[in-house]
Structures are given as structure tokens and as C-alpha cells.
Design an enzyme around this catalytic site. Sequence first.
Site, PDB file in Angstrom:
ATOM      1  N   HIS A 367     -75.464  35.036 -28.335  1.00 26.30           N
ATOM      2  CA  HIS A 367     -75.972  36.579 -26.369  1.00 26.30           C
ATOM      3  C   HIS A 367     -77.059  35.345 -26.215  1.00 26.30           C
ATOM      4  O   HIS A 367     -76.864  35.990 -24.901  1.00 26.30           O
ATOM      5  CB  HIS A 367     -75.726  36.860 -27.348  1.00 26.30           C
ATOM      6  CG  HIS A 367     -74.521  37.153 -27.931  1.00 26.30           C
ATOM      7  ND1 HIS A 367     -74.113  38.316 -28.909  1.00 26.30           N
ATOM      8  CD2 HIS A 367     -73.410  36.838 -28.181  1.00 26.30           C
ATOM      9  CE1 HIS A 367     -73.123  38.765 -29.430  1.00 26.30           C
ATOM     10  NE2 HIS A 367     -72.067  37.634 -29.313  1.00 26.30           N
ATOM     11  N   CYS A 681     -66.945  25.790 -14.629  1.00 27.45           N
ATOM     12  CA  CYS A 681     -68.116  26.834 -14.980  1.00 27.45           C
ATOM     13  C   CYS A 681     -68.573  26.782 -15.683  1.00 27.45           C
ATOM     14  O   CYS A 681     -68.944  27.577 -16.876  1.00 27.45           O
ATOM     15  CB  CYS A 681     -67.749  28.014 -14.461  1.00 27.45           C
ATOM     16  SG  CYS A 681     -66.157  28.723 -15.247  1.00 27.45           S
TER      17      CYS A 681
HETATM   18  C1  PEP Z   1     -66.726  28.471 -21.317  1.00 27.32           C
HETATM   19  O1  PEP Z   1     -65.414  28.881 -21.585  1.00 27.32           O
HETATM   20  O2  PEP Z   1     -67.116  27.758 -20.072  1.00 27.32           O
HETATM   21  C2  PEP Z   1     -67.051  29.789 -20.763  1.00 27.32           C
HETATM   22  C3  PEP Z   1     -67.097  29.212 -19.050  1.00 27.32           C
HETATM   23  O3  PEP Z   1     -66.569  31.151 -20.515  1.00 27.32           O
HETATM   24  P1  PEP Z   1     -68.298  30.998 -21.746  1.00 27.32           P
HETATM   25  O4  PEP Z   1     -69.004  30.191 -22.026  1.00 27.32           O
HETATM   26  O5  PEP Z   1     -68.300  32.154 -21.584  1.00 27.32           O
HETATM   27  O6  PEP Z   1     -67.014  31.009 -23.248  1.00 27.32           O
END
Ligand code: PEP
Length: 755
Positions: A367, A681
Amino acid sequence: MRETASGPRVLLKRLRELTAAPLEPQARLDRIVREIAGNMVAEVCSLYVLRADHILELYATQGLNPSAVHRAQLKLGEGLVGTIAASARPLSLSDAQSHPAFQYLPETGEEIYHSFLGVPVLRAGRTLGVLVVQNRTMRNYRDEEQEALETVAMLMAEMIATGDLARLNRPGVELDLRRPASFTGASFNDGVGLGHVVLHEPRVVVTNLVAEDTDAELKRLSEAVGTLRLSIDDMLSRRDVAFEGEHRAVLEAYRMFANDAGWVRRLDEAVRNGLSAEAAVEKVQSDMRARLLHVADPYLRERLNDFDDLANRLLRQLMGRGPEQIAADQPKDAIIVARSMGAAELLDYPRERLRGLVLEEGAATSHVVIVARAMGIPVTGQVKGVVSMAENGDAAIVDGEEGRIHLRPQPDVEAAYAEKVRFRARRQAMYRALRDQPSVSKDGVEVDLMMNAGLAVDLPQLEESGAAGIGLFRTELQFMVAATFPRAEAQEKLYRDVLDAASGRPVTFRTLDIGGDKVLPYFNPEHIEENPALGWRAIRLTLDRPALLRSQIRALLKAASGRELRVMLPMVTEIREIAEARALIDREVRHLSRFGYELPRSLKLGAMLEVPALLYQLDELMQAVDFVSVGSNDLFQFVMAVDRGNSMVADRFDPLSTPFLRVLKQIAAAGARNGTPVTLCGELAGKPISAMALIAVGFRSVSMSPAAIGPVKAMLADLDVAELTRLCDERMADPSMGSARDSLAAFAAKHGISL
Ligand code: PEP
Ligand code: MG
């Protein structure tokens, strides 16, 4: 030796007078060792100081041959003195010469002394030197004598640490404490930061070492221990959800240690020997650190961390220092060095003073790292041992690009980095100039470059980066940095602020993605999960706890009244989950309209593609949603079966290898086939070389950390998409070719594309 308990107290007072007296450093040291020898009725007292080249040099002696000062030297681990320094443990011998490690240094004339008592000079568990007393007769030193010498050694540590002895160094010879040290860890966030060390929590600097009035110090100590115990009991007795789960377990451990009779007795003893209450806490902690540092057992080492935290609480209690005051003392260019820390703690530091973050532990997806990335701070993680090697105020360089940290860097290293920083600043200026340019390739292909965000602190970046919108708003960050569940009003306010800041640009809110590595200290999952990444997380959790999801959806609907609302579901595995979430959203829409709220102008529901099962129902997925966003961090970890947070395997396979690129290409094709917008993303979007690959396999929209937008836009401007696509198609036809990374880099080099 004298029997009186006041012996060490009188000695400490005398030594303090000497440290304040207007004397040359060598004369001061000579007087100090003479004083110690006299007080302890020893014929010899010698101070050896550890140099940066791992040599222990005799800095002062009473009793040994004076001409041996600065000449007598021992390697770390050599002789009795070297053994003490290497093990960080005292040695008490009635017949030193019969000890197997004994090594006779002819220049000292020490052969006539039989008994030997040596203690390490420690600071924060780190050995800075060795203090020795010797007697001619064969005698056994008592425990109190050893304790007294250890107490005096603390004063020596302070003198070494404050640089008092630096003038005695021969040219070119540095003391160990000032030794430049470089560490290699893992790159958690790109960027280079130059500044000064701020140790996060681990140590409060104690300056008043010697007690004026021992009884008063004992009273202060006992009061502070009492208050500490009460505050822990108080926290534990609260039925508050904020103190459940892991947090509670930590507090239970604190309570156990705070009531540990041995700990309290050692603290008392140190005060009785003349130290101030603060110095006593530091001494006991330093001894414990030094001992446990050599223990391999991870459980015991973990306990050491708990003890450290407790000692710090006690120190702050004694010094009346709250976190605000710590923040006020900070340098303007702080490099935070921590064993580990929570995301909220990082947010306690004023952003404008932060230049970097260094963690002994952690993973790139922890985090605090996500928050640091959002704040644009370079982060180097998994730097073993950095906390005990760093002193508050040390000059330091964090190289988040290479995953390195340099403590007390030499001038040439500093100069090289200053150049690197200038170079990066020039590049940043170039990216800024691109900010208002369209994001379009050399052959006219438009690619939407969006940014990822999650906290209010990210919002200014929307303007600065020139992002086309927010492609991923991680709503769980607000939950992660809070002490309890954020109230519905607080959620609504944040969402409204985000939409206001976006001023019409699209924002995609992801519903709570907690679970896995994103734990909320106040939310106690019913079971300890063996595989949290595959466990009760994200949409699975929120469908099981609909009240949580419902209140979030309601906050989103209210915040977006009259505007477009884009909602995205994390970790979808089955189409059914989308239908269930949609039904819940519909219910909320009906509820709000019944009560006369103005609804969003339009509502788009999307799913994240992170679970491989969706790859086998791509057309159904595309039909079930308004848009899809590939979470490549999770998708890659599940497709390749590599834990994204485990440094042993996280980098084992390349996302630019043919199998994964084929997966991505199929997704983009399914989106195009069904007329469903597809974006990506994950962290993959933020590196120019992997963004090239994404464009080649068909992505026309990607979302990344704001700092990555400039570099990706610059890459795009020089890119001929048609030509690159041909190359990638050829490469992907042959899986035996492995990763496309080298071909992409060669393509970029050939076409003058900067990566
Ligand atoms: C991912 O898993 O690529 C994502 C964007 O979500 P997080 O990194 O928050 O798990
Ligand atoms: Mg994810």
C-alpha cells in the site's frame, strides 16, 4: 574495584564534565580513559574505534604503551577486541592470554595484564568500537562492573556519532559510522531523490544521556512505563472495530513486552548506573538489538521489531514528542528510511519535503508504495540492513530507477547523481512541453493516455500530467489510509472532488478492491487465508457484504449527479458477478430517484479483466459491460502463476513474452469485434517499451501513473504504429523467440524513439 553503587554515577557525571570541557579531542579522550581506569580501579583502560576499512584502531589508552595509540590495529574478528566488535557481545576473562582468540600486540606492552573486560560501543545495535579495562591480577569482573562499563560505552558511542573524534582520523581514514554505504534493493518507484535521512519511528535521538538526579529519573521512567501500559490496555479494551485483527495481535505483543519484568529491570538498572531515563531505554534496546541481530530465526527477529516499536513509544512518552513535532524537525529534503510503514504514516509527512522513501521490507505493490507512487516519490525497497546503517541527518541518495540507496555518498557519487537529476529535470521539462499536445503517433494513430489515482493528493497531477482522464481510481486507498471505515459522506465528498477536478474528463471509479495484499486494519476477514491473492477479495467480498458495496455505489451516484458515472468491478471471474452488481446498482438508482435525487447523466459499468477464466468467455464479457479494463498486474500473476509481490519470482517471466502478448491481443480483438472499448490500467502501461507492445497488439487506451504519461507520449510521437505492428505480428507468430523486449528496444533504437 570500588563497591559503591554510586561508582558509575559519579563516573558518568565526571565524564560528562570532560565531554563539555574545552579540550582538544585527543586530550579529552586521554582524560576520559584515565578517569574510567581510575574509577574502575583498573590499570588499563583503552578505547578502540572501528574504522570504515573494518580495522579497530586504538584511539586512547591509560596503562598501555602511549606510543601504540593510533598505531595498534586489529581487524574485525581478530583478537579479543575484534571478537567483541564482530559479535557485539562483551567478554570478561580472568586470564585473557589463555583465550583462543587472544592476540598479542607487541607495541602495546599488554602481556603483563591478565584479566580483561571488554564491551562493544554500540549505537542502535551497531558496533562503533570497543572499550576495554584490564588488570594485572587474575580476577573475575562482576556483573555490575560490566554493566558500568557498558553504560560508559554509551557515552563513547555518542562522542563517535557526533563526529567528535573525526579530527583524530588520519587523512583518508574514515570512521565506520561515516563510511559511505551503498545498498541494492528493488526498484519500487522510478525517480531519483537527493536529501537527508529521516528515520521513520525507529529512533528518537536522545541527547541528555546522564542523569542529574537518579531518583527523579527512576520516577520519570516508572511513570512513563505506567502510562505506556495504560495506553496499550486502553487501546486493547476498546471494542472498536479499528482494533481488531492484525492490529490487535500487535497490541497484544506490545502489552506482553511492556509487562516483561526483565525489560523493566534492565531499564531500572541502567538508570541506577547514572543514565537518564531516555538513555536507559536506548541502552537496553541497543543491547537487545545487537544480540538479536545475529539471530537467524525470523520469529525472534520479528519480536525485535516489536520491542523496537515499544521502546520508541516509551522514548516519545519520556520526551513528550508527538508525531507533529517530529514532522516539524524534518529537513526540507527528507529521505524516509523505514523498516516498513503503513500508507497513512507516509501521508503524515509533508509532501513538499519528501525526496524519497527507502524500505527494508515491502513489495512493489504494498500500500505504502502505491501511495508513494501516486505522490511521485522515488522508492527503493527490500534494502536489508539499511535502518541500522543510517543515522538521522545523513546525506543520502535514493535511486528508484536502479533500486539503490547511497548513504553518506562520496563526492563523485554525489556529483554523478546531481548530473542525473539535472538530466531528468530536462526530460521532465520536455514532457511538460508535451502536456497539451495531442497523444498521437507519427502515423496518426490516437492513443488515450489516462492516469491512475486513488487519493485526493493525486488530483493536481491530472492537470500537470496532461492525462485524458482517470482510467483507474482505486477507491480502496481511501479505506486503506483511514483508521475506520470512511463514512458515506466522506466517500461521497472524495468522489465529488475527483469529478470536479476532472472537469468533464472521464473518470473510472473502481469499486472496493480490498483483500489480497490490500488489508484494512479494521476489517477482520473471518478466516486467515492461505492464498489471499486467490481468496476473498474485491468483487467476491463486496458481493458477500452488499451493505459495503451499496453504500459505496450510493456515494458514487450522489457525487456524480448530473454527470457521467463510470463504475468498474475488480477481479471479476464470472459474468454472473457483473449481473449481480448491476442489479445492486439498479436498486440504488431506483432508491435515489424515489427520494428525488438527481441521478448521473449516464452510467457506464465496466469490468476489470484480471482473472484468466474471463479469457474463455471474452465475447460474453464484452456484451455484458460497457467497457473492459485489463488489470495486467493481476492478470499476469494469474496467467503465469507468479506472485506479483514476491521478489523471488515477481520478475521471473516477462510480460512482453509471446504468450502474454497473445493474450493481450485476443482481448483487444474481442473488444473491437464487439464494439466494447478496452483499456489497460496495470503497471505495464507506464513503461514506454511495454506501452509500445500494447499499442502493437491493438490497445488504443491505457492508464498509468501520472509520471509515466510524459515518457509514453514522447515515445508515441516518434512511433510508426503500422510498422511496429508488422514487426510484433511476426515476432508473435513464433513463441520460441521468447520475449519481444529486445526486438522492441532495437526497433526503438533504429527509429530514434527514447524509451
Ligand atoms: C491490476 O491488477 O493490474 C490493477 C490495476 O489493479 P491493482 O494493481 O490495484 O490490483
Ligand atoms: Mg488488480
